[in-house]
Design an enzyme around this catalytic site. Structure first.
Site, mmCIF file in Angstrom:
data_model
loop_
_atom_site.group_PDB
_atom_site.id
_atom_site.type_symbol
_atom_site.label_atom_id
_atom_site.label_comp_id
_atom_site.label_asym_id
_atom_site.label_seq_id
_atom_site.Cartn_x
_atom_site.Cartn_y
_atom_site.Cartn_z
ATOM 1 N N TYR A 175 39.581 27.864 45.379
ATOM 2 C CA TYR A 175 40.285 28.220 44.150
ATOM 3 C C TYR A 175 41.598 28.912 44.568
ATOM 4 C CZ TYR A 175 41.736 31.265 40.391
ATOM 5 O OH TYR A 175 42.497 31.939 39.476
ATOM 6 N N LYS A 220 32.692 31.706 34.296
ATOM 7 C CA LYS A 220 32.489 30.257 34.155
ATOM 8 C C LYS A 220 31.091 29.934 33.609
ATOM 9 C CE LYS A 220 36.436 30.490 36.380
ATOM 10 N NZ LYS A 220 37.658 30.727 35.664
ATOM 11 N N ASP A 227 31.005 30.991 47.542
ATOM 12 C CA ASP A 227 31.388 31.027 46.130
ATOM 13 C C ASP A 227 30.620 29.893 45.441
ATOM 14 O OD1 ASP A 227 32.597 30.652 43.646
ATOM 15 O OD2 ASP A 227 34.560 31.287 44.340
ATOM 16 N N ARG A 249 31.621 54.426 35.520
ATOM 17 C CA ARG A 249 32.200 53.644 36.624
ATOM 18 C C ARG A 249 31.154 53.456 37.724
ATOM 19 N NH1 ARG A 249 34.990 56.354 40.211
ATOM 20 N NH2 ARG A 249 36.119 57.601 38.685
HETATM 21 C C1 LIG Z 1 35.631 28.798 42.148
HETATM 22 C C2 LIG Z 1 36.312 30.015 41.583
HETATM 23 N N1 LIG Z 1 36.114 31.202 42.180
HETATM 24 C C3 LIG Z 1 36.703 32.322 41.693
HETATM 25 C C4 LIG Z 1 37.546 32.292 40.600
HETATM 26 C C5 LIG Z 1 38.193 33.556 40.102
HETATM 27 O O1 LIG Z 1 37.497 34.041 38.994
HETATM 28 P P1 LIG Z 1 38.133 34.895 37.800
HETATM 29 O O2 LIG Z 1 39.095 34.012 37.081
HETATM 30 O O3 LIG Z 1 36.948 35.292 36.996
HETATM 31 O O4 LIG Z 1 38.814 36.069 38.413
HETATM 32 C C6 LIG Z 1 37.761 31.075 39.948
HETATM 33 C C7 LIG Z 1 38.650 31.006 38.769
HETATM 34 O O5 LIG Z 1 38.951 29.964 38.248
HETATM 35 C C8 LIG Z 1 37.129 29.904 40.457
HETATM 36 O O6 LIG Z 1 37.322 28.702 39.885
#
Ligand SMILES: Cc1ncc(COP(=O)(O)O)c(C=O)c1O
Length: 389
Positions: A109, A206, A181, A57
């Site tokens: 998101y 992604k 992000d 961990r």
């Molecule tokens: C721009 C963006 N940030 C964060 C996330 C969250 O990521 P995760 O699905 O890996 O938890 C997503 C999920 O679609 C996203 O599109």
């Protein structure tokens, strides 16, 4: 840094670093791929004596290699990874304390404001949401207790851009940390730290992974105290990435540069096709000259990527079209080699209240496509058939 001999003073390029940084051959066996250390614990030689690892961990060799690789790609000093993008986002806001305020983009998101509003605000953190495509809106929203500004650019799903260099100047002046992000662009097309951001987040699920076969998240740090705090949060909260998923990511990232080039060229063709299609009333893609932030896109990013949102006119039209597709897959998520297409209002942004969605322009007819790396002729034929029938 790379062990291979490089010309003096020349930093290896992105694709080379993606393949080699943190991915040096295994010193024990010479294996060209980083081994997956499937172990929870490590034998210690005596009290306080170990080979750098005690418990998985806290740290693991596969994870350490991945973190080195991702830090190199984003130009950061460390890149602690987490079990998902949401776990990374949660970690970054867990660096704050009760009473702190965060200014956020208003088109994030959907899972991000869900976490902020429905969980963390109950622990005394305050969040407000503004259109970050105008840096003045951020300046106006700052309060005495603002510690962080949280931005997605381009936004999800409306593909609006924010000027990171301008926002970072505001943040510096007001001593708030800028967190970006960067999931949609990947470090291949956009480098927020170089534009003045303090930390960068990715859902590695992604483009970084690229094959839709593992979840993950990362926070790339620009300063040692951030890295220390996040390493502590990995240990204290435990939302870490498993060695196997670290390995999937190490493998996926090797082809990031090559994949992004094809995503980008396919993305441009699909955007152009949609923009000229009579059944599509609006296309949101920063690569199109009519996009309101096209000039900023050219300045701030080195490609336009493959995320496109378009308006079909109604839920009925969207559903009719989505059901007909044969090459593109109707699914949540993005950034895989396969073209994924989704319906924000009922999928990624279902947790955003309906009136707020309407206010932002996330209509029931909106469809978001993550253009993959298939043959472009097949993608266009699929979209053409689905839109016309
Ligand atoms: C721009 C963006 N940030 C964060 C996330 C969250 O990521 P995760 O699905 O890996 O938890 C997503 C999920 O679609 C996203 O599109």
């Amino acid at each position: 840094m790379l062990l291979i001999a490089m010309k003096k003073n020349r930093r290896p390029g992105f694709a080379t670093r993606a393949i080699h940084d943190g991915q040096e051959p295994d010193p024990l066996t010479g294996a060209v791929n980083v081994p997956i250390y499937l172990t929870s614990t490590y034998v210690q030689q005596g009290i306080g004596e170990n080979k750098g690892y005690e418990y998985s961990r806290v740290s693991s060799p596969t994870r350490a290699r991945l973190e080195q690789n991702l830090a190199s790609l984003e130009g950061g000093i460390a890149a602690p990874v987490f079990g998902s993008g949401m776990a990374a986002i949660n970690a970054v806001v867990s660096m704050l304390k009760s009473g702190d305020h965060v200014v956020c983009g208003n088109d994030l998101y959907g899972g991000t404001p869900r976490r902020f509003n429905q969980v963390l605000s109950g622990f005394g953190l305050e969040f407000s949401y503004v259109d970050t495509s105008d840096a003045d809106n951020i300046e106006r929203a700052l309060r005495k207790n603002t510690r962080m500004v949280y931005v997605e650019t381009p936004t999800n799903p409306l593909m609006q851009l924010s000027d990171l260099a301008a926002i970072s100047k505001v943040c510096r002046r007001k001593k708030a940390e800028l967190v970006v992000d960067n999931t949609f662009m990947s470090p291949y097309f956009q480098q927020p730290l170089a534009l003045g951001a303090d930390m960068v987040i990715h859902s590695t699920t992604k483009f970084l992974n690229g094959h839709s076969d593992g979840l993950g998240g990362v926070v790339v740090c620009s300063r040692p105290e951030q890295a220390e705090k996040l390493a502590f949060l990995q240990k204290a909260a435990g939302a870490i990435l498993s060695p196997f998923e670290c390995w999937l990511l190490l493998r996926g990232v090797k082809t990031l540069a090559a994949r992004m080039e094809v995503h980008d060229s396919n993305g441009r063709v699909v955007a152009e096709f949609l923009a000229n299609h009579r059944k599509v009333s609006k296309v949101f893609y920063p690569g199109l000259p009519h996009h309101p932030h096209h000039e900023l896109a050219k300045r701030q990013m080195s490609g336009f990527g493959s995320m496109i949102t378009f308006e079909t006119g109604s839920l009925k039209n969207a559903n009719k079209m989505l059901k007909k597709l044969r090459v593109c897959s109707l699914a949540e998520s993005l950034g895989g080699v396969e073209t994924l297409i989704s319906h924000p209002a009922t999928m990624t942004h279902a947790s955003v209240p309906e009136d707020y969605r309407a206010k932002l322009g996330i209509t029931d007819g909106l469809v978001r496509i993550s253009v993959g790396v298939e043959d472009i002729e097949d993608l266009i034929a699929d979209l053409e058939m689905a839109l016309l029938s």
